[in-house]
Scaffold this motif. Structure first.
Motif, PDB file in Angstrom:
ATOM      1  N   ALA A 108       0.831  -1.205   0.000  1.00  0.00           N
ATOM      2  CA  ALA A 108       0.000   0.000   0.000  1.00  0.00           C
ATOM      3  C   ALA A 108       0.863   1.252   0.000  1.00  0.00           C
ATOM      4  CB  ALA A 108      -0.924  -0.009   1.215  1.00  0.00           C
ATOM      5  N   ALA A 109       1.939   1.241   0.800  1.00  0.00           N
ATOM      6  CA  ALA A 109       2.840   2.394   0.845  1.00  0.00           C
ATOM      7  C   ALA A 109       3.538   2.597  -0.481  1.00  0.00           C
ATOM      8  CB  ALA A 109       3.870   2.203   1.958  1.00  0.00           C
ATOM      9  N   THR A 110       3.984   1.502  -1.091  1.00  0.00           N
ATOM     10  CA  THR A 110       4.681   1.586  -2.374  1.00  0.00           C
ATOM     11  C   THR A 110       3.734   2.021  -3.486  1.00  0.00           C
ATOM     12  OG1 THR A 110       6.161  -0.193  -1.649  1.00  0.00           O
ATOM     13  CG2 THR A 110       6.116   0.302  -3.995  1.00  0.00           C
ATOM     14  N   ALA A 111       2.534   1.476  -3.477  1.00  0.00           N
ATOM     15  CA  ALA A 111       1.553   1.847  -4.500  1.00  0.00           C
ATOM     16  C   ALA A 111       1.178   3.317  -4.401  1.00  0.00           C
ATOM     17  CB  ALA A 111       0.308   0.967  -4.367  1.00  0.00           C
ATOM     18  N   ALA A 112       1.034   3.821  -3.164  1.00  0.00           N
ATOM     19  CA  ALA A 112       0.707   5.232  -2.986  1.00  0.00           C
ATOM     20  C   ALA A 112       1.804   6.124  -3.558  1.00  0.00           C
ATOM     21  CB  ALA A 112       0.512   5.536  -1.502  1.00  0.00           C
ATOM     22  N   ARG A 113       3.050   5.686  -3.434  1.00  0.00           N
ATOM     23  CA  ARG A 113       4.191   6.483  -3.884  1.00  0.00           C
ATOM     24  C   ARG A 113       4.487   6.329  -5.371  1.00  0.00           C
ATOM     25  NH1 ARG A 113       4.059   5.796   1.201  1.00  0.00           N
ATOM     26  NH2 ARG A 113       5.139   7.145   2.706  1.00  0.00           N
ATOM     27  N   GLU A 138       0.835  -6.077 -10.788  1.00  0.00           N
ATOM     28  CA  GLU A 138       1.056  -6.829  -9.562  1.00  0.00           C
ATOM     29  C   GLU A 138       2.481  -7.379  -9.476  1.00  0.00           C
ATOM     30  OE1 GLU A 138      -0.107  -8.278  -5.846  1.00  0.00           O
ATOM     31  OE2 GLU A 138      -1.104  -6.864  -7.210  1.00  0.00           O
ATOM     32  N   SER A 139       3.052  -7.787 -10.592  1.00  0.00           N
ATOM     33  CA  SER A 139       4.403  -8.361 -10.572  1.00  0.00           C
ATOM     34  C   SER A 139       5.439  -7.324 -10.154  1.00  0.00           C
ATOM     35  CB  SER A 139       4.762  -8.928 -11.953  1.00  0.00           C
ATOM     36  OG  SER A 139       3.941 -10.030 -12.251  1.00  0.00           O
ATOM     37  N   TRP A 140       5.245  -6.072 -10.573  1.00  0.00           N
ATOM     38  CA  TRP A 140       6.202  -5.023 -10.175  1.00  0.00           C
ATOM     39  C   TRP A 140       6.164  -4.848  -8.665  1.00  0.00           C
ATOM     40  CZ3 TRP A 140       6.854  -0.412  -7.676  1.00  0.00           C
ATOM     41  CH2 TRP A 140       8.023   0.322  -7.986  1.00  0.00           C
ATOM     42  N   TYR A 141       4.978  -4.781  -8.091  1.00  0.00           N
ATOM     43  CA  TYR A 141       4.873  -4.573  -6.647  1.00  0.00           C
ATOM     44  C   TYR A 141       5.397  -5.780  -5.876  1.00  0.00           C
ATOM     45  CZ  TYR A 141       2.325  -0.348  -7.688  1.00  0.00           C
ATOM     46  OH  TYR A 141       1.998   0.898  -8.158  1.00  0.00           O
ATOM     47  N   ARG A 201       7.812  -7.727  -6.800  1.00  0.00           N
ATOM     48  CA  ARG A 201       9.268  -7.656  -6.850  1.00  0.00           C
ATOM     49  C   ARG A 201       9.789  -6.579  -5.903  1.00  0.00           C
ATOM     50  NH1 ARG A 201      13.389  -4.844  -9.269  1.00  0.00           N
ATOM     51  NH2 ARG A 201      15.256  -6.087  -9.691  1.00  0.00           N
ATOM     52  N   LYS A 202       9.110  -5.434  -5.862  1.00  0.00           N
ATOM     53  CA  LYS A 202       9.552  -4.349  -4.987  1.00  0.00           C
ATOM     54  C   LYS A 202       9.465  -4.772  -3.518  1.00  0.00           C
ATOM     55  CE  LYS A 202      10.971  -0.217  -3.980  1.00  0.00           C
ATOM     56  NZ  LYS A 202      11.490  -0.664  -2.659  1.00  0.00           N
ATOM     57  N   ILE A 203       8.407  -5.446  -3.133  1.00  0.00           N
ATOM     58  CA  ILE A 203       8.273  -5.896  -1.747  1.00  0.00           C
ATOM     59  C   ILE A 203       9.303  -6.980  -1.446  1.00  0.00           C
ATOM     60  CG2 ILE A 203       6.743  -6.889  -0.023  1.00  0.00           C
ATOM     61  CD1 ILE A 203       6.145  -3.961  -1.079  1.00  0.00           C
ATOM     62  N   ALA A 204       9.541  -7.874  -2.401  1.00  0.00           N
ATOM     63  CA  ALA A 204      10.562  -8.909  -2.191  1.00  0.00           C
ATOM     64  C   ALA A 204      11.931  -8.281  -1.993  1.00  0.00           C
ATOM     65  CB  ALA A 204      10.586  -9.877  -3.379  1.00  0.00           C
ATOM     66  N   LEU A 205      12.207  -7.232  -2.730  1.00  0.00           N
ATOM     67  CA  LEU A 205      13.476  -6.525  -2.576  1.00  0.00           C
ATOM     68  C   LEU A 205      13.569  -5.901  -1.186  1.00  0.00           C
ATOM     69  CD1 LEU A 205      16.064  -5.577  -4.036  1.00  0.00           C
ATOM     70  CD2 LEU A 205      14.790  -3.551  -4.779  1.00  0.00           C
ATOM     71  N   ALA A 206      12.482  -5.327  -0.726  1.00  0.00           N
ATOM     72  CA  ALA A 206      12.476  -4.727   0.612  1.00  0.00           C
ATOM     73  C   ALA A 206      12.700  -5.786   1.687  1.00  0.00           C
ATOM     74  CB  ALA A 206      11.142  -4.017   0.846  1.00  0.00           C
ATOM     75  N   ARG A 207      12.043  -6.920   1.552  1.00  0.00           N
ATOM     76  CA  ARG A 207      12.146  -7.963   2.573  1.00  0.00           C
ATOM     77  C   ARG A 207      13.556  -8.554   2.651  1.00  0.00           C
ATOM     78  NH1 ARG A 207       8.852  -5.610   4.486  1.00  0.00           N
ATOM     79  NH2 ARG A 207       6.615  -5.958   4.412  1.00  0.00           N
ATOM     80  N   SER A 208      14.266  -8.578   1.545  1.00  0.00           N
ATOM     81  CA  SER A 208      15.617  -9.143   1.533  1.00  0.00           C
ATOM     82  C   SER A 208      16.687  -8.091   1.769  1.00  0.00           C
ATOM     83  CB  SER A 208      15.877  -9.847   0.201  1.00  0.00           C
ATOM     84  OG  SER A 208      15.838  -8.927  -0.880  1.00  0.00           O
ATOM     85  N   SER A 209      16.292  -6.849   1.998  1.00  0.00           N
ATOM     86  CA  SER A 209      17.243  -5.742   2.078  1.00  0.00           C
ATOM     87  C   SER A 209      17.769  -5.467   3.467  1.00  0.00           C
ATOM     88  CB  SER A 209      16.605  -4.450   1.535  1.00  0.00           C
ATOM     89  OG  SER A 209      16.407  -4.533   0.152  1.00  0.00           O
ATOM     90  N   ALA A 210      16.930  -5.621   4.490  1.00  0.00           N
ATOM     91  CA  ALA A 210      17.309  -5.066   5.798  1.00  0.00           C
ATOM     92  C   ALA A 210      16.763  -5.878   6.953  1.00  0.00           C
ATOM     93  CB  ALA A 210      16.812  -3.629   5.910  1.00  0.00           C
ATOM     94  N   SER A 211      17.375  -5.684   8.109  1.00  0.00           N
ATOM     95  CA  SER A 211      16.864  -6.280   9.339  1.00  0.00           C
ATOM     96  C   SER A 211      15.699  -5.446   9.864  1.00  0.00           C
ATOM     97  CB  SER A 211      17.966  -6.344  10.399  1.00  0.00           C
ATOM     98  OG  SER A 211      18.311  -5.034  10.838  1.00  0.00           O
ATOM     99  N   ILE A 212      14.818  -6.084  10.628  1.00  0.00           N
ATOM    100  CA  ILE A 212      13.696  -5.376  11.232  1.00  0.00           C
ATOM    101  C   ILE A 212      14.207  -4.296  12.177  1.00  0.00           C
ATOM    102  CG2 ILE A 212      11.742  -5.642  12.822  1.00  0.00           C
ATOM    103  CD1 ILE A 212      11.284  -8.415  11.603  1.00  0.00           C
ATOM    104  N   GLU A 213      15.252  -4.615  12.912  1.00  0.00           N
ATOM    105  CA  GLU A 213      15.830  -3.650  13.853  1.00  0.00           C
ATOM    106  C   GLU A 213      16.289  -2.388  13.135  1.00  0.00           C
ATOM    107  OE1 GLU A 213      19.553  -3.353  17.047  1.00  0.00           O
ATOM    108  OE2 GLU A 213      19.536  -4.907  15.504  1.00  0.00           O
TER     109      GLU A 213
END
Length: 280
Positions: A168-173, A180-183, A185-197
């Protein structure tokens, strides 16, 4: 030309992806991807929902001979995922300067995207023995940060672990313009990018930090690149209001094609805009 002459062969070749260097726990050197061999150093920083890989689509369109681009990952992200910290703007600035010294340079340009534009601005203040030549701020968070209420903060916090909230945040921006495939991929990139902390820490940073009065009047060139399909706080009017009064040498350009992620949405246009500014 002889009628028997063959076709002119292109001298362009696909560039190598770059040289990745993982972060060093002992020295605190940020992990980074180096690209190019030019004399002019450009440190490039990423956003909240992605690491240096956001920029991979622009690599073929960058001048490798004039510039050396170093795409650095902040603590807790990408090649620096093993580095923990306080996740503050000051810490990020110190990390950038440590990296520049490690690279053996005494002057450099900065490119900061979204939250890292805030860290880039803090780097300007911290660079006492080094020279920041210019800053290109891509869909940037200002030095004053973004003040949000508790409900909004909780909503942003959900994007760290909730895929629906992140989408939702990415789509708004991006004005919900992509498939759907673009979003995915973007979420998958975010999930593999950083720690929750790390993501939680940097969220606190850009919603709870303000050093705008400290940096007011800095005379280096600052150029903002924004997209018409972004949310209002990142659009031309808001960015101009937050930056023009701080930097006497401020300029801004607005892309009619992109939203918050021009390095993914319009990589050719962003690469061209970066190098027009850096070469000016």
């Amino acid at each position: 030309m002889s009628e028997h002459s063959g076709p002119v062969k292109s001298v362009w070749t696909e560039p190598a992806i770059g040289v990745p260097t993982p972060g060093d726990l002992k020295s605190g050197i940020l992990g980074h991807l180096s690209f190019g061999t030019g004399k002019r150093l450009v440190i490039v920083l990423h956003e909240w929902l992605g690491d240096h890989r956001n920029y991979l689509p622009i690599l073929p369109y960058l001048d490798q001979n004039q510039f050396t681009y170093v795409f650095a990952d902040l603590r807790g992200y990408g090649l620096s995922r093993s580095l923990t910290g306080e996740y503050t703007a000051s810490e990020g600035a110190d990390d950038v300067l440590r990296l520049v010294r490690h690279l053996g340079q005494d002057e450099f340009h900065l490119v900061g995207h979204s939250m890292s534009a805030m860290i880039a601005q803090r780097t300007i203040l911290a660079a006492r023995d080094l020279r920041v030549c210019s800053l290109m701020a891509v869909t940037p968070v200002p030095a004053s940060g973004f003040k949000v209420d508790i409900a909004a903060k909780i909503g942003m916090q959900k994007a760290i672990t909730d895929d629906s909230a992140a989408k939702a945040a990415t789509a708004a921006r991006t004005a919900s313009r992509y498939g759907e495939s673009w979003y995915k991929r973007k979420i998958a990139l975010a999930r593999s990018s950083a720690s929750i902390e790390a993501m939680s820490g940097y969220l606190d940073m850009f919603t709870g930090t303000d050093f705008s009065e400290e940096i007011r009047g800095q005379k280096l060139r600052v150029h903002a690149f924004v997209g018409v399909h972004d949310v209002p706080p990142y659009q031309t009017e808001a960015v101009s209001a937050n930056f023009a009064g701080l930097y006497p040498n401020f300029s801004i350009e607005t892309s009619q094609e992109s939203g918050h992620y021009p390095m993914l949405e319009t990589p050719v246009l962003l690469a061209a805009a970066m190098e027009r500014f850096l070469s000016s």
